[in-house]
Write a protein that holds these residues in place. Structure first.
Motif, mmCIF file in Angstrom:
data_model
loop_
_atom_site.group_PDB
_atom_site.id
_atom_site.type_symbol
_atom_site.label_atom_id
_atom_site.label_comp_id
_atom_site.label_asym_id
_atom_site.label_seq_id
_atom_site.Cartn_x
_atom_site.Cartn_y
_atom_site.Cartn_z
ATOM 1 N N ASP A 119 1.003 -1.220 -0.141
ATOM 2 C CA ASP A 119 0.061 -0.016 0.086
ATOM 3 C C ASP A 119 1.004 1.251 -0.007
ATOM 4 O O ASP A 119 1.530 1.623 1.031
ATOM 5 C CB ASP A 119 -0.980 0.062 1.140
ATOM 6 C CG ASP A 119 -2.144 1.042 1.413
ATOM 7 O OD1 ASP A 119 -1.869 2.150 0.474
ATOM 8 O OD2 ASP A 119 -2.715 1.127 2.141
ATOM 9 N N GLY B 249 -3.891 3.025 7.574
ATOM 10 C CA GLY B 249 -3.635 1.894 7.138
ATOM 11 C C GLY B 249 -4.745 0.919 7.244
ATOM 12 O O GLY B 249 -4.614 -0.202 7.364
ATOM 13 N N GLU C 33 3.816 5.219 4.332
ATOM 14 C CA GLU C 33 3.375 6.386 4.553
ATOM 15 C C GLU C 33 4.444 7.441 4.770
ATOM 16 O O GLU C 33 5.301 6.996 5.568
ATOM 17 C CB GLU C 33 2.271 6.400 6.066
ATOM 18 C CG GLU C 33 1.952 7.447 6.417
ATOM 19 C CD GLU C 33 1.271 8.546 5.311
ATOM 20 O OE1 GLU C 33 1.367 9.802 5.392
ATOM 21 O OE2 GLU C 33 0.432 7.877 4.676
ATOM 22 N N ALA D 83 -4.567 -1.480 4.282
ATOM 23 C CA ALA D 83 -3.478 -2.434 4.241
ATOM 24 C C ALA D 83 -4.044 -3.340 5.507
ATOM 25 O O ALA D 83 -3.571 -4.664 5.106
ATOM 26 C CB ALA D 83 -1.973 -1.898 4.731
ATOM 27 N N SER E 271 -0.423 4.639 2.776
ATOM 28 C CA SER E 271 -1.077 3.968 3.477
ATOM 29 C C SER E 271 -2.221 4.936 4.469
ATOM 30 O O SER E 271 -3.314 4.341 4.852
ATOM 31 C CB SER E 271 -0.270 3.096 4.410
ATOM 32 O OG SER E 271 -0.982 2.142 5.122
ATOM 33 N N LEU F 253 -0.027 4.595 12.319
ATOM 34 C CA LEU F 253 -0.203 3.488 11.345
ATOM 35 C C LEU F 253 0.652 2.147 12.160
ATOM 36 O O LEU F 253 0.029 1.216 12.270
ATOM 37 C CB LEU F 253 0.454 3.730 10.081
ATOM 38 C CG LEU F 253 0.890 2.603 9.126
ATOM 39 C CD1 LEU F 253 -0.598 1.978 8.924
ATOM 40 C CD2 LEU F 253 1.494 3.084 7.932
ATOM 41 N N ALA G 296 3.027 -1.315 4.095
ATOM 42 C CA ALA G 296 2.555 -0.086 4.176
ATOM 43 C C ALA G 296 3.270 0.999 4.372
ATOM 44 O O ALA G 296 4.277 1.191 5.291
ATOM 45 C CB ALA G 296 1.441 0.015 5.544
ATOM 46 N N VAL H 36 1.353 -6.442 8.820
ATOM 47 C CA VAL H 36 1.782 -5.285 8.157
ATOM 48 C C VAL H 36 3.119 -4.855 8.547
ATOM 49 O O VAL H 36 3.302 -4.562 9.697
ATOM 50 C CB VAL H 36 0.469 -4.256 8.172
ATOM 51 C CG1 VAL H 36 1.254 -2.799 7.589
ATOM 52 C CG2 VAL H 36 -0.772 -4.728 7.681
ATOM 53 N N THR I 164 5.440 -1.571 8.447
ATOM 54 C CA THR I 164 5.403 -0.244 8.184
ATOM 55 C C THR I 164 6.680 0.435 7.722
ATOM 56 O O THR I 164 7.458 -0.079 8.159
ATOM 57 C CB THR I 164 4.740 0.330 9.250
ATOM 58 O OG1 THR I 164 5.462 0.340 10.342
ATOM 59 C CG2 THR I 164 3.388 -0.020 9.673
#
Length: 401
Positions: free
Chosen positions: A94, A100, A118, A103, A97, A127, A116, A138, A140
């Motif tokens: 993603d 999230g 961002e 995601a 994100s 997130l 994810a 996920v 990040t």
């Protein structure tokens, strides 16, 4: 200590969850450094309790800003996005994100590890925290999606699926709709994306023209129009970035509505034959849902469901009986009246309350409503002012709901 781990912060939020946020902000001003942050959690939980029902079921799901909740994908749409992921995908990213929700929903629905990305450090911290709170698989990463893509080796196509939802606000916070006006600009990114990604899923503004969108995004294999009973919420395009698709390829177009999905190709619509006719009392009048209106399968609706159109430009459909699977709202017709001054004078006496609407009609709905001095109310009959073939304006009185 980060606010995410502050037990006093979360205990306060839980203790005051049912209190008035405005009064809390006044009563607690200056007493704790995190009061505004805590009050925001209460406000957002109320404001987005339907949109983000799953996430808010976790007591420590965190909103870094109110805008992040507003811009976030809702649970219902996120589940539809997750269903778009083809089976067999091994790597899903993603690229924008936010909180999230997409995601985390995709990871939960597919069982696939999701990356994810961002770029906003404040939203990224939320997130990362939220992914841990809900237990989503996920990973990040805090980065601009373009920088992240550049870090992926060329030619290996390590990314099976990339999902991207460009921000539809300009530098001053105003709303924008064009693909090039959003951030990031997908069209400028296409050469970079083609070097890294097999399939791109793009979430777009519902204001975009479908034909122009298909032209701007070559390689689109599927295009979805997603909506509720009152609005088209978004357009989503699925693009095969590695396929050699000819210029005459026709993608599948899907309108997802409250009572199901209709799918077609533009060639089918061009070849479909539509029947035209006039509505009659005792029959049923149908209006397509907004998501269907967006992709305009006008002739197909007539041919597939065995209904007649009222007029080529009216986009209303008539059937002698109810049609259970039509992708729109249907109401039984009480009477069909000519558009005449004598009728306009009589209608308010016969119907004390009316919900007035107009489709392809010489008078706007609000003007007609004022002329009739119509008073709306729950369950009131609906007055549909419309033009029927050949070019005749009529007033169709429908049952209330």
């Amino acid at each position: 200590m980060e606010i995410f781990d502050d037990e006093r912060f979360w205990a306060w939020v839980e203790a005051h969850n049912n209190d008035d946020p405005a009064k809390l902000r006044l009563a607690w001003h200056g007493r704790e450094p995190w009061i505004d942050d805590a009050v925001r959690q209460i406000e957002c939980r109320r404001k987005y309790r339907r949109k983000l029902q799953y996430e808010i079921s976790y007591d420590r799901f965190y909103f870094p800003t109110s805008l992040s909740g507003e811009q976030s994908t809702g649970d219902e749409l996120a589940r539809i996005h997750a269903a778009m992921i083809p089976s067999g995908a091994h790597t899903i990213v993603d690229l924008t994100s936010g909180l999230g929700v997409d995601a985390m929903t995709i990871a939960r629905a597919t069982g696939v590890h999701v990356v994810a990305v961002e770029r906003d450090s404040v939203v990224f911290a939320a997130l990362r925290h939220n992914a841990g709170v809900v237990g989503a698989d996920v990973e990040t990463i805090c980065a601009d999606c373009r920088d992240y893509l550049e870090s992926v080796p060329d030619g290996r196509f390590d990314i099976d699926i990339a999902f991207i939802d460009p921000a539809r606000r300009d530098a001053d916070g105003g709303r924008v709709f064009g693909i090039r006006d959003c951030e990031p600009d997908i069209l400028t990114m296409l050469p970079l994306l083609r070097r890294k990604v097999r399939t791109l899923i793009v979430k777009l503004s519902p204001m975009l023209d479908v034909t122009r969108t298909l032209r701007d995004l070559p390689g689109t294999t599927d295009l979805w129009s997603l909506g509720s009973s009152t609005e088209c919420k978004e357009i989503v395009a699925c693009c095969d970035l590695q396929a050699d698709i000819s210029s005459d390829y026709e993608p599948d177009i899907h309108a997802v509505t409250p009572n199901g999905e209709i799918s077609f190709r533009l060639g089918e619509e061009a070849c479909a034959e539509s029947k035209y006719g006039t509505p009659m009392a005792g029959g049923w009048l149908y209006e397509p849902w907004p998501a269907v209106m967006k992709v305009a399968p006008w002739r197909l609706l007539s041919s597939r469901y065995g209904m007649v159109q009222l007029h080529p430009n009216t986009h209303l459909y008539y059937s002698p009986g109810p049609v259970s699977d039509f992708p729109g709202e249907g109401r039984r017709i009480l009477e069909v009246l000519p558009f005449a001054s004598s009728v306009l004078k009589q209608l308010p006496r016969r119907y004390s309350r009316m919900q007035v609407a107009a489709r392809n009609f010489p008078m706007a709905a609000n003007v007609l409503s004022r002329k009739l001095r119509a008073k709306e109310g729950y369950g009131a009959p609906r007055l549909m002012a419309a033009t029927v073939v050949p070019d005749t304006p009529v007033l169709i009185v429908l049952e209330g709901q």
